[in-house]
Design a protein around this motif. Structure first.
Motif, mmCIF file in Angstrom:
data_model
loop_
_atom_site.group_PDB
_atom_site.id
_atom_site.type_symbol
_atom_site.label_atom_id
_atom_site.label_comp_id
_atom_site.label_asym_id
_atom_site.label_seq_id
_atom_site.Cartn_x
_atom_site.Cartn_y
_atom_site.Cartn_z
ATOM 1 N N LEU A 98 0.841 -1.189 0.000
ATOM 2 C CA LEU A 98 0.000 0.000 0.000
ATOM 3 C C LEU A 98 0.882 1.246 0.000
ATOM 4 N N LEU A 99 0.620 2.144 -0.945
ATOM 5 C CA LEU A 99 1.298 3.437 -0.996
ATOM 6 C C LEU A 99 0.231 4.502 -0.772
ATOM 7 N N GLN A 100 0.416 5.318 0.252
ATOM 8 C CA GLN A 100 -0.613 6.272 0.660
ATOM 9 C C GLN A 100 -0.144 7.713 0.495
ATOM 10 N N TYR A 101 -1.057 8.551 0.005
ATOM 11 C CA TYR A 101 -0.898 9.996 0.121
ATOM 12 C C TYR A 101 -1.768 10.387 1.294
ATOM 13 N N LYS A 102 -1.149 10.698 2.422
ATOM 14 C CA LYS A 102 -1.892 10.920 3.650
ATOM 15 C C LYS A 102 -2.468 12.329 3.663
ATOM 16 N N VAL A 103 -3.797 12.433 3.747
ATOM 17 C CA VAL A 103 -4.485 13.718 3.764
ATOM 18 C C VAL A 103 -5.107 13.947 5.128
ATOM 19 N N CYS A 104 -5.536 15.175 5.368
ATOM 20 C CA CYS A 104 -6.198 15.494 6.627
ATOM 21 C C CYS A 104 -7.601 14.908 6.644
ATOM 22 N N SER A 105 -8.074 14.502 7.797
ATOM 23 C CA SER A 105 -9.402 13.897 7.904
ATOM 24 C C SER A 105 -10.521 14.916 7.732
ATOM 25 N N THR A 106 -10.185 16.202 7.619
ATOM 26 C CA THR A 106 -11.184 17.209 7.266
ATOM 27 C C THR A 106 -11.142 17.518 5.775
ATOM 28 N N PHE A 107 -10.226 16.908 5.040
ATOM 29 C CA PHE A 107 -10.205 16.913 3.576
ATOM 30 C C PHE A 107 -10.077 18.305 2.969
ATOM 31 N N ASP A 108 -9.715 19.308 3.782
ATOM 32 C CA ASP A 108 -9.648 20.666 3.247
ATOM 33 C C ASP A 108 -8.613 20.749 2.133
ATOM 34 N N SER A 109 -9.058 21.199 0.976
ATOM 35 C CA SER A 109 -8.240 21.225 -0.235
ATOM 36 C C SER A 109 -9.025 21.988 -1.290
ATOM 37 N N SER A 110 -8.348 22.334 -2.376
ATOM 38 C CA SER A 110 -9.017 23.022 -3.475
ATOM 39 C C SER A 110 -8.257 22.738 -4.758
ATOM 40 N N PRO A 111 -8.824 23.064 -5.912
ATOM 41 C CA PRO A 111 -8.083 22.856 -7.158
ATOM 42 C C PRO A 111 -6.774 23.636 -7.207
ATOM 43 N N GLY A 141 -20.864 8.985 1.310
ATOM 44 C CA GLY A 141 -19.935 9.875 0.625
ATOM 45 C C GLY A 141 -19.805 11.252 1.228
ATOM 46 N N ASN A 142 -20.607 11.575 2.238
ATOM 47 C CA ASN A 142 -20.562 12.892 2.876
ATOM 48 C C ASN A 142 -19.756 12.828 4.173
ATOM 49 N N LEU A 143 -18.943 13.846 4.394
ATOM 50 C CA LEU A 143 -18.045 13.862 5.545
ATOM 51 C C LEU A 143 -18.619 14.738 6.653
ATOM 52 N N PHE A 144 -18.554 14.210 7.879
ATOM 53 C CA PHE A 144 -19.019 14.908 9.070
ATOM 54 C C PHE A 144 -17.902 14.928 10.104
ATOM 55 N N ALA A 145 -17.917 15.943 10.966
ATOM 56 C CA ALA A 145 -16.960 16.017 12.072
ATOM 57 C C ALA A 145 -17.680 16.554 13.297
ATOM 58 N N ALA A 146 -17.325 16.018 14.455
ATOM 59 C CA ALA A 146 -17.958 16.438 15.705
ATOM 60 C C ALA A 146 -17.091 17.442 16.442
ATOM 61 N N LEU A 164 -19.377 18.835 6.937
ATOM 62 C CA LEU A 164 -18.156 19.631 6.778
ATOM 63 C C LEU A 164 -18.421 21.016 6.208
ATOM 64 N N ASP A 165 -19.398 21.151 5.322
ATOM 65 C CA ASP A 165 -19.654 22.479 4.765
ATOM 66 C C ASP A 165 -20.408 23.379 5.744
ATOM 67 N N ALA A 169 -19.720 19.011 1.368
ATOM 68 C CA ALA A 169 -19.461 17.854 2.225
ATOM 69 C C ALA A 169 -19.416 16.549 1.461
ATOM 70 N N ASP A 170 -20.037 16.499 0.281
ATOM 71 C CA ASP A 170 -20.007 15.293 -0.542
ATOM 72 C C ASP A 170 -18.620 15.204 -1.174
ATOM 73 N N LEU A 171 -17.820 14.268 -0.703
ATOM 74 C CA LEU A 171 -16.435 14.199 -1.147
ATOM 75 C C LEU A 171 -16.317 13.844 -2.624
ATOM 76 N N ARG A 172 -17.325 13.199 -3.184
ATOM 77 C CA ARG A 172 -17.289 12.927 -4.621
ATOM 78 C C ARG A 172 -17.348 14.223 -5.404
ATOM 79 N N ARG A 173 -18.197 15.134 -4.983
ATOM 80 C CA ARG A 173 -18.308 16.422 -5.658
ATOM 81 C C ARG A 173 -17.075 17.280 -5.397
ATOM 82 N N HIS A 174 -16.634 17.294 -4.147
ATOM 83 C CA HIS A 174 -15.461 18.107 -3.779
ATOM 84 C C HIS A 174 -14.223 17.642 -4.545
#
Length: 345
Positions: free
Chosen positions: A91-104, A141-146, A154-155, A171-176
Motif C-alpha cells: 500500500l502506498l498512501q498519500y496521507k491527507v487530513c481527515s477534514t479533507f480541506d483542499s481546493s483545485p 460519501g458525505n463527511l461529518f466532524a464532531a 463539513l460544509d 461535504a459530498d467528497l465525490r463532488r469536492h
C-alpha cells in the motif's frame, strides 16, 4: 508469503507521503500503537537513510503539499512517490487530513492522486477518510466532524467551513474531489460495506478499471472501520495507491487486530517525566487555542510569533532569533516554552 500464526507478510506493509507534518505524525502514531515499527522522514530518504531501518513495517515522509499548488506537486511528489514505491509496499498512501480541506488551486488531493496512481499497479485507488476516534465520519460519501459532542456536516462545520485558504463548501467528497480531478470517482457506502463479502466479490470488481478510479469507502463506526480495512487489504492485489486520512491506518489496524495479527490493545511507549518541554504551534484551531490557554495557566512561558516580521525577509531572522532567545531563557529558568503563531481562528 506468510508466517505461521501471522497472516501479515514480512517486510514493509505501508509507505506514505504526508501532506503536512502533523498529519504525518498522526499516521505514525496509529501504526506505532498497533505494534508496527514506523519511521518518519522529514525529506525523501536516500538508500543510506533507509538502510538504518531494515526492520521498519511502515515508512513515511512528512511533506508540505497541503499548502502547495498543483505545479509544485507535479515537481515534488513524483520523486517521493517513486522512492516509496521502489520499496515495494503493498500500500502506498498519500496521507491527507481527515477534514479533507483542499481546493483545485491549493493542496489539490485530486492532483496528488493523478500523480500517485502512476507509481502503483493496482486498478483502483481506495480512499478512507472517516476516523471515528478523531470524530470524523463518512456516510454515503458525505463527511461529518464532531465538535464538543455535536456533529457537523463539513460544509457547515464551525471551523472548516471558514478555513482561510481552503474552506469546505461541499461535504459530498465525490463532488469536492471532482473539482480537482477528471478521474472517475465511485463509492462503497456504509450499507454495502456492512454486507462485506458481497462488496468484495461483486461490487468492487464492477468498479475497477484501467482508468484506476478513486473508490471512496464509508466509515461510520468500528464495524465499518474494520470492514473498510478488510476491503482495502484483501483487494490490494499487487499494490494500490490510496489518498486517505489516518482512517486508512485505523481501518487496517482494526482488521489486522480482529484476526489476531497485531496486539489486541493499542499501546504507545510511555514517556517519562522531564523538567521542561518545548512546544511550537502553527494551528488556528479552537482546540489548539484551548491547549495554549491551558499551557499559559499551567506555567508555560508562552510567546507569540510576530507574523508580519517573519513574513518580511528584512526582519525574519531577527524575529526568529528573538523567539529562540526567549525560549532558551525559559528553559534555562526551568520553564517550558511555547511559541505559537495564532490563538484560535
Amino acid at each position: 508469503m506468510t508466517t505461521p500464526g501471522n497472516a501479515l507478510p514480512p517486510g514493509l506493509l505501508l509507505a506514505y507521503y504526508g501532506d503536512d507534518f502533523t498529519g504525518s505524525t498522526d499516521a505514525m502514531e496509529v501504526m506505532t500503537a498497533a505494534g508496527l515499527s514506523t519511521v518518519l522522514f522529514l525529506r525523501t530518504p536516500d538508500q543510506s537513510m533507509l538502510g538504518r531501518f531494515p526492520d521498519a513495517r511502515c515508512i513515511g515522509i512528512a511533506g508540505s503539499s497541503r499548502g502547495r499548488s498543483p505545479q509544485w506537486m507535479e515537481e515534488h511528489l513524483p520523486p517521493a512517490f517513486d522512492t516509496l514505491a521502489a520499496l515495494r509496499p503493498p500500500l502506498l498512501q498519500y496521507k491527507v487530513c481527515s477534514t479533507f480541506d483542499s481546493s483545485p488551486a491549493t493542496g489539490s488531493i485530486g492532483r496528488a492522486i493523478d500523480l500517485g496512481v502512476r507509481a502503483m499497479p493496482g486498478d483502483w485507488s481506495p480512499m478512507v477518510v472517516g476516523a471515528p476516534r478523531l470524530k470524523r465520519y463518512q456516510m454515503f460519501g458525505n463527511l461529518f466532524a464532531a465538535v464538543d459532542g455535536i456533529g457537523h456536516r463539513l460544509d457547515r462545520h464551525p471551523t472548516m467551513s471558514r478555513h482561510p485558504v481552503t474552506p469546505m463548501d461541499e461535504a459530498d467528497l465525490r463532488r469536492h474531489l471532482g473539482r480537482q480531478t477528471g478521474r472517475r470517482i465511485e463509492l462503497v457506502d456504509m450499507v454495502q460495506l456492512r454486507d462485506g463479502a458481497s462488496v468484495a466479490h461483486v461490487r468492487l470488481p464492477s468498479l475497477r478499471g484501467k482508468d484506476k478510479p478513486v473508490v471512496l469507502v464509508d466509515v461510520l463506526d468500528e464495524e465499518t472501520l474494520r470492514e473498510a480495512g478488510r476491503l482495502v487489504w484483501e483487494e490490494k492485489g499487487a499494490g494500490v495507491f490510496s489518498a486517505s486520512s489516518s482512517g486508512l491506518q485505523y481501518a487496517l489496524a482494526a482488521y489486522w487486530r480482529a484476526h489476531g495479527w497485531i496486539p489486541a490493545q493499542p499501546s504507545l511507549p510511555q514517556a517519562g517525566p522531564v523538567p521542561v518541554i518545548a512546544a511550537v504551534s502553527g494551528s488556528c484551531s479552537p482546540v489548539t487555542a484551548g491547549q495554549i490557554a491551558w499551557a499559559r495557566a499551567h506555567g508555560f512561558a508562552v510567546e507569540r510569533m510576530d507574523l508580519p516580521a517573519v513574513l518580511d525577509a528584512a526582519t525574519r531572522e531577527a524575529e526568529l532569533a528573538r523567539l529562540v532567545a526567549r525560549a532558551g531563557a525559559a528553559i534555562a529558568s526551568g520553564r517550558s516554552p511555547l511559541v505559537f503563531s495564532a490563538e484560535g481562528p
